[in-house]
Write an enzyme that holds these catalytic residues in place. Structure first.
Site, PDB file in Angstrom:
ATOM      1  N   CYS A  20      52.090  49.081  39.216  1.00  0.00           N
ATOM      2  CA  CYS A  20      51.135  48.538  40.197  1.00  0.00           C
ATOM      3  C   CYS A  20      51.694  47.350  40.984  1.00  0.00           C
ATOM      4  CB  CYS A  20      49.844  48.142  39.497  1.00  0.00           C
ATOM      5  SG  CYS A  20      50.091  47.238  37.962  1.00  0.00           S
ATOM      6  N   HIS A  43      45.882  42.363  41.932  1.00  0.00           N
ATOM      7  CA  HIS A  43      47.064  41.534  41.682  1.00  0.00           C
ATOM      8  C   HIS A  43      47.391  40.734  42.952  1.00  0.00           C
ATOM      9  CE1 HIS A  43      47.469  43.600  38.020  1.00  0.00           C
ATOM     10  NE2 HIS A  43      48.484  44.419  38.285  1.00  0.00           N
ATOM     11  N   GLN A 100      48.661  38.463  37.959  1.00  0.00           N
ATOM     12  CA  GLN A 100      48.145  39.813  37.775  1.00  0.00           C
ATOM     13  C   GLN A 100      46.809  39.863  37.019  1.00  0.00           C
ATOM     14  OE1 GLN A 100      52.700  41.397  37.384  1.00  0.00           O
ATOM     15  NE2 GLN A 100      51.148  42.828  36.696  1.00  0.00           N
ATOM     16  N   ARG A 141      49.965  37.058  33.792  1.00  0.00           N
ATOM     17  CA  ARG A 141      48.587  37.556  33.691  1.00  0.00           C
ATOM     18  C   ARG A 141      47.648  36.368  33.915  1.00  0.00           C
ATOM     19  NH1 ARG A 141      47.739  42.711  33.861  1.00  0.00           N
ATOM     20  NH2 ARG A 141      48.956  43.204  32.026  1.00  0.00           N
TER      21      ARG A 141
END
Ligand code: A2P
Length: 332
Positions: free
Chosen positions: A132, A239, A159, A232
């Protein structure tokens, strides 16, 4: 196009990406005559409403592809893909796989339809959907590489937890309520975790390595200098990425902006006087890649910084896979 009835299997239909794929397939209404939804034995018998009709989820088995499918979209993880995608392909089905199982195989095209659609025809039954965070990065990088030749890339990502599946979303939602984390190694609520996927011997994470290797493969620049830090963050979906790009050639910033504006699949949102720049909350539900904060990097001769946001479950997974199937149908 011929008159054959087309059949599509969606593997992993009950997961986060699978459920979004169902939504995107409904929106796109492709010329597919029959859909079959597969998941693990846990979901066998569950009902899915699709295009106003009820479908029963089937358990994926070794003989599931005997009945003949034209296309299969797999969003069920690497192990399931490794086992079942070759079986599907051996029955003449073209698989678009969302996992990382086949992405770096030489005979498997790794495709973002806006960037390298020409690779689709080189498939031998399996096409890989990139990671992704790579998909949304290569969309703006492609036209810039064609025009100014990229010399080096520095990725820093922010993300969303949805990238870790339903369990990632649960960790953030539970963390907000004061409950302990189960998916991530630390609480994600109120934190930024510089740790996505497993750590490798060289100190990088597998997510960082994926971004580096997949970008090189998609842009057909095997020696391109790239480094990455993937993080993260406590965001449910979309994202965000800061991308620092150094070019071989000189450029005019206005020309960079119009190059990005004119490339399919990009929406430029860059009006800092009015606080306009891409945001995760505004990008959810879209298939475009949003680009803003486009500015010169004065620390090098020919460099820029950009801020890139996209819906990681749609463009980063489900929608990109479905766009590949759309192209396969167009090319029939
Ligand atoms: P199930 O819901 O029956 O476990 P996520 O990424 O959100 O965790 O979703 C993973 C998806 O992959 C789910 O639809 C899950 O089905 C499916 N899946 C996992 N393992 C298998 C398997 N062995 N065979 C088929 N589908 C699987």
């Amino acid at each position: 196009m011929n008159e054959k009835k087309l059949r599509l299997a969606l593997v992993g239909a009950t997961g986060l990406v699978g459920r979004t794929a169902i939504k995107v397939l409904e929106e796109k209404n492709l010329p597919i005559d029959e859909y079959v939804f597969f998941a693990s034995s846990h979901s066998c018998g569950k009902e899915i409403v699709f295009q106003g009709k009820n479908y029963v989820v089937r358990e994926l088995k070794e003989d599931s592809f005997d009945e003949g499918f034209d296309f299969a979209i797999f969003s069920a993880g690497g192990d399931t893909a490794k086992k079942y995608a070759p079986i599907a392909a051996s029955h003449g089905c073209i698989v678009v796989d969302n996992s990382s199982a086949f992405r770096m195989d030489n005979d498997v095209p790794l495709v973002v339809p806006e960037v390298n659609p020409e690779e689709i025809k080189n498939n031998h039954g399996i096409i890989a959907n990139p990671n992704c965070s790579t998909i949304q990065a290569v969309v703006p990088l492609k036209p810039l590489d064609e025009k100014y030749k990229i010399k080096r890339i520095v990725y820093s990502t922010y993300q969303a937890v949805s990238g870790a599946g339903q369990k990632g979303v649960d960790d953030l939602e539970n963390g907000i309520k004061g409950l302990p984390n189960k998916k991530f190694p630390h609480p994600i609520f109120n934190n930024c975790l510089p740790h996505i996927d497993v750590f490798l011997e060289n100190g990088y994470t597998k997510e960082e390595e994926k971004m580096i290797n997949e970008t090189r493969k998609i842009l057909k620049r095997p020696d391109l200098k790239i480094t990455a830090t993937t993080v993260r963050v406590p965001v449910i979906n979309c994202h965000s990425e800061s991308i620092n790009i150094e070019f071989e050639n000189s450029f005019d910033l206005g020309d960079v902006i119009s190059t990005l504006k004119n490339f399919p699949g990009i929406i430029v949102e860059d009006d800092v006087e009015n606080n306009v720049y891409p945001l995760a909350t505004n990008s959810t539900g879209y298939d475009e890649v949003f680009v803003g904060r486009i500015r010169r990097d004065y620390s090098v001769e020919n460099g820029i910084n950009i801020w890139v946001v996209a819906d990681n479950i749609r463009k980063g997974a489900a929608s990109n896979a479905i766009q590949i199937v759309e192209k396969l149908i167009e090319n029939m």
